[in-house]
Design a protein around this motif. Structure first.
Motif, PDB file in Angstrom:
ATOM      1  N   UNK A   1      10.828  -6.698  -3.031  1.00 40.32           N
ATOM      2  CA  UNK A   1      10.782  -5.676  -4.063  1.00 40.32           C
ATOM      3  C   UNK A   1       9.589  -5.933  -4.971  1.00 40.32           C
ATOM      4  N   UNK A   2       9.139  -4.882  -5.635  1.00 38.18           N
ATOM      5  CA  UNK A   2       8.055  -5.047  -6.610  1.00 38.18           C
ATOM      6  C   UNK A   2       8.607  -5.358  -7.999  1.00 38.18           C
ATOM      7  N   UNK A   3       9.916  -5.224  -8.170  1.00 45.39           N
ATOM      8  CA  UNK A   3      10.514  -5.350  -9.492  1.00 45.39           C
ATOM      9  C   UNK A   3      10.827  -6.799  -9.850  1.00 45.39           C
ATOM     10  N   UNK A   4      10.426  -7.235 -11.044  1.00 43.59           N
ATOM     11  CA  UNK A   4      10.729  -8.608 -11.455  1.00 43.59           C
ATOM     12  C   UNK A   4      12.073  -8.764 -12.145  1.00 43.59           C
ATOM     13  N   UNK A   5      12.675  -7.661 -12.604  1.00 42.31           N
ATOM     14  CA  UNK A   5      13.882  -7.752 -13.418  1.00 42.31           C
ATOM     15  C   UNK A   5      15.121  -7.264 -12.668  1.00 42.31           C
ATOM     16  N   UNK A   6      16.251  -7.921 -12.938  1.00 40.50           N
ATOM     17  CA  UNK A   6      17.507  -7.608 -12.258  1.00 40.50           C
ATOM     18  C   UNK A   6      17.893  -6.144 -12.401  1.00 40.50           C
ATOM     19  N   UNK A   7      17.728  -5.596 -13.592  1.00 40.28           N
ATOM     20  CA  UNK A   7      18.136  -4.220 -13.831  1.00 40.28           C
ATOM     21  C   UNK A   7      17.423  -3.263 -12.894  1.00 40.28           C
ATOM     22  N   UNK A   8      16.116  -3.441 -12.745  1.00 35.34           N
ATOM     23  CA  UNK A   8      15.331  -2.559 -11.879  1.00 35.34           C
ATOM     24  C   UNK A   8      15.614  -2.838 -10.403  1.00 35.34           C
ATOM     25  N   UNK A   9      15.860  -4.095 -10.066  1.00 31.77           N
ATOM     26  CA  UNK A   9      16.156  -4.446  -8.677  1.00 31.77           C
ATOM     27  C   UNK A   9      17.439  -3.775  -8.205  1.00 31.77           C
ATOM     28  N   UNK A  10      18.483  -3.848  -9.018  1.00 30.31           N
ATOM     29  CA  UNK A  10      19.763  -3.277  -8.606  1.00 30.31           C
ATOM     30  C   UNK A  10      19.654  -1.769  -8.437  1.00 30.31           C
ATOM     31  N   UNK A  11      18.887  -1.113  -9.306  1.00 31.65           N
ATOM     32  CA  UNK A  11      18.690   0.335  -9.185  1.00 31.65           C
ATOM     33  C   UNK A  11      17.897   0.671  -7.923  1.00 31.65           C
ATOM     34  N   UNK A  12      16.881  -0.140  -7.616  1.00 33.33           N
ATOM     35  CA  UNK A  12      16.049   0.117  -6.441  1.00 33.33           C
ATOM     36  C   UNK A  12      16.850  -0.061  -5.154  1.00 33.33           C
TER      37      UNK A  12
ATOM     38  N   UNK B   1       0.821  -1.214   0.000  1.00 35.96           N
ATOM     39  CA  UNK B   1       0.000   0.000   0.000  1.00 35.96           C
ATOM     40  C   UNK B   1       0.855   1.266   0.000  1.00 35.96           C
ATOM     41  N   UNK B   2       2.172   1.104  -0.018  1.00 37.51           N
ATOM     42  CA  UNK B   2       3.079   2.247  -0.026  1.00 37.51           C
ATOM     43  C   UNK B   2       3.598   2.489  -1.443  1.00 37.51           C
ATOM     44  N   UNK B   3       4.409   3.526  -1.587  1.00 38.05           N
ATOM     45  CA  UNK B   3       5.014   3.819  -2.885  1.00 38.05           C
ATOM     46  C   UNK B   3       6.412   3.226  -3.004  1.00 38.05           C
ATOM     47  N   UNK B   4       6.844   2.476  -1.997  1.00 36.29           N
ATOM     48  CA  UNK B   4       8.187   1.899  -2.004  1.00 36.29           C
ATOM     49  C   UNK B   4       8.296   0.775  -3.030  1.00 36.29           C
ATOM     50  N   UNK B   5       9.494   0.636  -3.589  1.00 32.36           N
ATOM     51  CA  UNK B   5       9.734  -0.458  -4.534  1.00 32.36           C
ATOM     52  C   UNK B   5      10.707  -1.483  -3.987  1.00 32.36           C
ATOM     53  N   UNK B   6      11.315  -1.170  -2.835  1.00 33.24           N
ATOM     54  CA  UNK B   6      12.265  -2.085  -2.195  1.00 33.24           C
ATOM     55  C   UNK B   6      12.275  -1.786  -0.704  1.00 33.24           C
ATOM     56  N   UNK B   7      12.287  -2.862   0.108  1.00 32.10           N
ATOM     57  CA  UNK B   7      12.306  -2.656   1.555  1.00 32.10           C
ATOM     58  C   UNK B   7      12.944  -3.847   2.263  1.00 32.10           C
ATOM     59  N   UNK B   8      13.838  -3.552   3.190  1.00 33.56           N
ATOM     60  CA  UNK B   8      14.398  -4.587   4.062  1.00 33.56           C
ATOM     61  C   UNK B   8      13.444  -4.766   5.235  1.00 33.56           C
ATOM     62  N   UNK B   9      12.981  -5.997   5.443  1.00 34.48           N
ATOM     63  CA  UNK B   9      11.997  -6.283   6.486  1.00 34.48           C
ATOM     64  C   UNK B   9      12.628  -6.799   7.778  1.00 34.48           C
TER      65      UNK B   9
END
Length: 287
Positions: free
Chosen positions: A128-139, A17-25
């Protein structure tokens, strides 16, 4: 485990429900005074469930780390909750996060004393919400978690070393995953700042080491330039030994089959002990 499952369920709800794309839980061990890592080792998987193959990927990298003893070693276990290929079944995301936590604890207990002692080892559990490595590393970089003063310091981003099997490496360099141009150009930023540590696959489907080395050599020889792949990327990719001779071939599919059959002995060979016990107790993969 019910409290941990509840914690992750609520954390997932808050994240989505947030705008975050990556978070350490969660971080193991839990500490607010962990030193900044020199290198971040990233193990990105569906963890459905975590297996001893994941354990080999992680421990091999941590054992062979060249980080100085003044710098802690940091492993990031990353779960994409919007995977490009896989639906969230049969284990729910919160159940996978519980297993990732158990796996992290088992991993830390399994490390040689010197590896655990030199600067310390910590494991982050993240989504993360990102499925691809490129977006994950940037996030990961953009989150500022590992380098909070990046924007003002002028420093280069902390290097990420992505730990993958050869099968994942093949998918990473498959241009079909990079619309709309379907070229490998989106990988440029990743290879400019980060590296891959690729474990050979030992099953017949991928051939032997010679065939797998040839795939990387093609990149180095410029045979992927027509797709946007650059030969210098090969210098950012390290191929390493995976399954040793005589060791059992491991896959998540085999683990789920063992769980379905109630084969506790096989399950405990394919998973770390705590993960195997949790899967059996919760009957996770029994239809």
């Amino acid at each position: 485990m019910s409290s941990l499952l509840s914690y992750f369920r609520h954390a997932l709800q808050a994240f989505t429900s947030s705008s975050s794309s990556f978070q350490v839980l969660r971080t193991i061990p839990n500490s607010s005074t962990l030193p900044r890592p020199k290198t971040l080792y990233v193990l990105d998987s569906s963890f459905n469930p975590p297996t001893v193959a994941h354990l080999r990927l992680a421990t091999s990298a941590l054992d062979n780390s060249t980080d100085s003893t003044s710098s802690s070693k940091r492993l990031l276990l990353l779960l994409a909750i919007q995977n490009a290929d896989k639906a969230p079944k049969p284990a729910s995301f919160e159940q996978r996060l519980v297993m990732m936590t158990l796996f992290a604890e088992d991993l830390l207990r399994s490390l040689p004393a010197k590896t655990a002692r030199d600067g310390g080892v910590a494991v982050d559990i993240a989504i993360t919400i990102h499925p691809y490595f490129t977006d994950k590393s940037k996030a990961i970089t953009a989150s500022g978690i590992y380098q909070p003063d990046l924007a003002t310091s002028g420093e280069a981003p902390i290097e990420q070393v992505h730990l993958v099997g050869f099968d994942t490496f093949i998918r990473l360099l498959n241009s079909k995953y990079y619309p709309p141009t379907h070229t490998l150009t989106p990988l440029q930023d990743m290879f400019e700042h980060h590296r891959l540590r690729v474990t050979y696959r030992g099953d017949d489907e991928w051939g032997g080491w010679k065939e797998q080395d040839a795939y990387l050599q093609d990149l180095k020889d410029g045979k992927r330039e027509h797709e946007g792949g650059k030969n210098e990327w090969a210098d950012r990719i390290q191929m390493v030994e995976g399954k040793k001779a005589g060791e059992r071939v491991v896959s998540s599919t085999k683990v789920r089959k063992a769980a379905q059959d109630g084969d506790a002995d096989s399950l405990k060979e394919l998973c770390t002990e705590s993960v195997a016990n949790y899967a059996l107790e919760e009957k996770l993969y029994i239809d």
